[in-house]
Design an enzyme around this catalytic site. Sequence first.
Site, PDB file in Angstrom:
ATOM      1  N   SER A 172       4.291  -7.322  -3.335  1.00  0.00           N
ATOM      2  CA  SER A 172       3.137  -7.770  -2.558  1.00  0.00           C
ATOM      3  C   SER A 172       3.571  -9.013  -1.795  1.00  0.00           C
ATOM      4  O   SER A 172       4.530  -9.685  -2.193  1.00  0.00           O
ATOM      5  CB  SER A 172       1.991  -8.154  -3.494  1.00  0.00           C
ATOM      6  OG  SER A 172       0.964  -8.822  -2.778  1.00  0.00           O
ATOM      7  N   TYR A 192      -1.978 -11.864 -11.461  1.00  0.00           N
ATOM      8  CA  TYR A 192      -1.434 -10.839 -10.541  1.00  0.00           C
ATOM      9  C   TYR A 192      -0.251 -11.408  -9.761  1.00  0.00           C
ATOM     10  O   TYR A 192       0.801 -10.779  -9.651  1.00  0.00           O
ATOM     11  CB  TYR A 192      -2.547 -10.370  -9.591  1.00  0.00           C
ATOM     12  CG  TYR A 192      -2.075  -9.351  -8.566  1.00  0.00           C
ATOM     13  CD1 TYR A 192      -1.766  -8.048  -8.951  1.00  0.00           C
ATOM     14  CD2 TYR A 192      -1.944  -9.688  -7.222  1.00  0.00           C
ATOM     15  CE1 TYR A 192      -1.329  -7.111  -8.012  1.00  0.00           C
ATOM     16  CE2 TYR A 192      -1.511  -8.769  -6.286  1.00  0.00           C
ATOM     17  CZ  TYR A 192      -1.207  -7.474  -6.684  1.00  0.00           C
ATOM     18  OH  TYR A 192      -0.777  -6.552  -5.755  1.00  0.00           O
TER      19      TYR A 192
HETATM   20  N1  LIG Z   1      -4.108  -2.865  -1.341  1.00  0.00           N
HETATM   21  C1  LIG Z   1      -3.580  -4.078  -1.207  1.00  0.00           C
HETATM   22  O1  LIG Z   1      -4.149  -4.981  -0.554  1.00  0.00           O
HETATM   23  C2  LIG Z   1      -2.216  -4.357  -1.803  1.00  0.00           C
HETATM   24  C3  LIG Z   1      -1.523  -5.484  -1.346  1.00  0.00           C
HETATM   25  C4  LIG Z   1      -0.288  -5.770  -1.889  1.00  0.00           C
HETATM   26  C5  LIG Z   1       0.265  -4.936  -2.843  1.00  0.00           C
HETATM   27  N2  LIG Z   1      -0.424  -3.849  -3.277  1.00  0.00           N
HETATM   28  C6  LIG Z   1       0.207  -3.006  -4.314  1.00  0.00           C
HETATM   29  O2  LIG Z   1       0.281  -1.674  -3.861  1.00  0.00           O
HETATM   30  C7  LIG Z   1       0.344  -0.792  -4.973  1.00  0.00           C
HETATM   31  C8  LIG Z   1      -0.617   0.370  -4.735  1.00  0.00           C
HETATM   32  O3  LIG Z   1      -1.946  -0.115  -4.696  1.00  0.00           O
HETATM   33  P1  LIG Z   1      -3.030   0.434  -3.667  1.00  0.00           P
HETATM   34  O4  LIG Z   1      -3.371  -0.665  -2.747  1.00  0.00           O
HETATM   35  O5  LIG Z   1      -2.617   1.734  -3.100  1.00  0.00           O
HETATM   36  O6  LIG Z   1      -4.296   0.592  -4.637  1.00  0.00           O
HETATM   37  P2  LIG Z   1      -4.978   1.891  -5.273  1.00  0.00           P
HETATM   38  O7  LIG Z   1      -5.494   2.802  -4.224  1.00  0.00           O
HETATM   39  O8  LIG Z   1      -5.933   1.344  -6.258  1.00  0.00           O
HETATM   40  O9  LIG Z   1      -3.778   2.626  -6.022  1.00  0.00           O
HETATM   41  C9  LIG Z   1      -3.254   2.145  -7.224  1.00  0.00           C
HETATM   42  C10 LIG Z   1      -2.581   3.303  -7.920  1.00  0.00           C
HETATM   43  O10 LIG Z   1      -1.937   2.816  -9.113  1.00  0.00           O
HETATM   44  C11 LIG Z   1      -2.293   3.693 -10.153  1.00  0.00           C
HETATM   45  N3  LIG Z   1      -2.173   3.094 -11.475  1.00  0.00           N
HETATM   46  C12 LIG Z   1      -2.820   2.032 -12.005  1.00  0.00           C
HETATM   47  N4  LIG Z   1      -2.443   1.841 -13.274  1.00  0.00           N
HETATM   48  C13 LIG Z   1      -1.532   2.818 -13.565  1.00  0.00           C
HETATM   49  C14 LIG Z   1      -0.779   3.171 -14.708  1.00  0.00           C
HETATM   50  N5  LIG Z   1      -0.904   2.519 -15.881  1.00  0.00           N
HETATM   51  N6  LIG Z   1       0.073   4.231 -14.630  1.00  0.00           N
HETATM   52  C15 LIG Z   1       0.196   4.944 -13.485  1.00  0.00           C
HETATM   53  N7  LIG Z   1      -0.524   4.683 -12.383  1.00  0.00           N
HETATM   54  C16 LIG Z   1      -1.370   3.621 -12.422  1.00  0.00           C
HETATM   55  C17 LIG Z   1      -3.720   4.115  -9.847  1.00  0.00           C
HETATM   56  O11 LIG Z   1      -4.026   5.259 -10.610  1.00  0.00           O
HETATM   57  P3  LIG Z   1      -5.504   5.609 -11.169  1.00  0.00           P
HETATM   58  O12 LIG Z   1      -6.177   6.381 -10.065  1.00  0.00           O
HETATM   59  O13 LIG Z   1      -5.257   6.436 -12.365  1.00  0.00           O
HETATM   60  O14 LIG Z   1      -6.195   4.306 -11.470  1.00  0.00           O
HETATM   61  C18 LIG Z   1      -3.573   4.381  -8.362  1.00  0.00           C
HETATM   62  O15 LIG Z   1      -2.977   5.641  -8.151  1.00  0.00           O
HETATM   63  C19 LIG Z   1       0.032  -1.639  -6.207  1.00  0.00           C
HETATM   64  O16 LIG Z   1       1.229  -1.939  -6.883  1.00  0.00           O
HETATM   65  C20 LIG Z   1      -0.575  -2.909  -5.620  1.00  0.00           C
HETATM   66  O17 LIG Z   1      -0.355  -4.029  -6.446  1.00  0.00           O
HETATM   67  C21 LIG Z   1      -1.645  -3.528  -2.776  1.00  0.00           C
END
Ligand SMILES: NC(=O)c1ccc[n+]([C@@H]2O[C@H](COP(=O)([O-])OP(=O)(O)OC[C@H]3O[C@@H](n4cnc5c(N)ncnc54)[C@H](OP(=O)(O)O)[C@@H]3O)[C@@H](O)[C@H]2O)c1
Length: 290
Positions: A136, A149
């Site tokens: 991130s 986080y």
């Molecule tokens: N969106 C942002 O602003 C942002 C910014 C910087 C970094 N990120 C990073 O990007 C990555 C993806 O996030 P996203 O933004 O796409 O959010 P998201 O739509 O909430 O996706 C998160 C994914 O992680 C999965 N997950 C959570 N806990 C898990 C576990 N124990 N085992 C396997 N899968 C798990 C969730 O599965 P479930 O459906 O089962 O919960 C979901 O598929 C994350 O690492 C996040 O920290 C996001």
Amino acid sequence: MNNTAKTVLITGCSSGIGRDTAKLFQENGWSVAATMRTPADEQELNQLENVICLRLDVNDIKSIESAVQTTIETFGHIDVLVNNAGYALMGAFETLDSQQIQQQFETNVFGLMEVCRVVLPHLRSRNSGTLVNVASMVGRFPLPLYSIYNASKFAVEGFTETLIYELENFNIKVKLIEPGATNTHFFGRSSDRDNGTGISAYDDYTKKVFDVMDSIGPSGSDSRDIAKEIWRATTDGSNKLRYAAGSDAKAFLLARRLLPDRLFNRTIKISLTPWALNTVGRLFYKPQAE
Ligand SMILES: NC(=O)c1ccc[n+]([C@@H]2O[C@H](COP(=O)([O-])OP(=O)(O)OC[C@H]3O[C@@H](n4cnc5c(N)ncnc54)[C@H](OP(=O)(O)O)[C@@H]3O)[C@@H](O)[C@H]2O)c1
């Protein structure tokens, strides 16, 4: 199933960045192991050619081993691992209980490491491959109310950068993706904001900051743009480590490099005000439809 195409295994494909990354690699002719915690709920990815949807919970080592083994049996090999699964624990540090804090590290850090531990012997035996870890922009600078986080993503940054030294001997490339605010479930169902301790001293401050952050989330980058950055990191053939993803990430990470700590912290404080969001913020965040 196509055994000659390149193969990517991605964690956290039920939504957001992971899901769009799975689609993008599939569109480009790759074989995709789109892993998720509940593949039984999947309706779309499992209809795509050369995509298998497998159960993988990063907190469950057996599910990791089984998903990796099935991927290799189905496609013959894995070329790229994308560690994307993660969520955010948000709130003032004192209001978070130790179980919440441990769980954040179990998923974002130790879970990611466990997936690496299972996949790396395979990449090493082939003397090739790419490891992509989704960190991130806050893996390199802190945002308020994200202490745990932030710490988890700082850990991912340090872990990943260190691996360069040991993995380059086996021709394995290492990549870090640093997204800014992205419009996914991250700010909604994927965030843990429970006040586990009941301490109320931070309530006013927390409300003020969350109000601004919650308006940023849906106005952030499209998750398809972050997927494109993951694609670029995987296919550009370079040894570049870090890929800032999203215009806010690029701008803040540049400011982080140029400004001394105090000035940078002030910039962040000012950035998280409604005034800043409605003026300079418009450069990065699309205004939401009324
Ligand atoms: N969106 C942002 O602003 C942002 C910014 C910087 C970094 N990120 C990073 O990007 C990555 C993806 O996030 P996203 O933004 O796409 O959010 P998201 O739509 O909430 O996706 C998160 C994914 O992680 C999965 N997950 C959570 N806990 C898990 C576990 N124990 N085992 C396997 N899968 C798990 C969730 O599965 P479930 O459906 O089962 O919960 C979901 O598929 C994350 O690492 C996040 O920290 C996001």
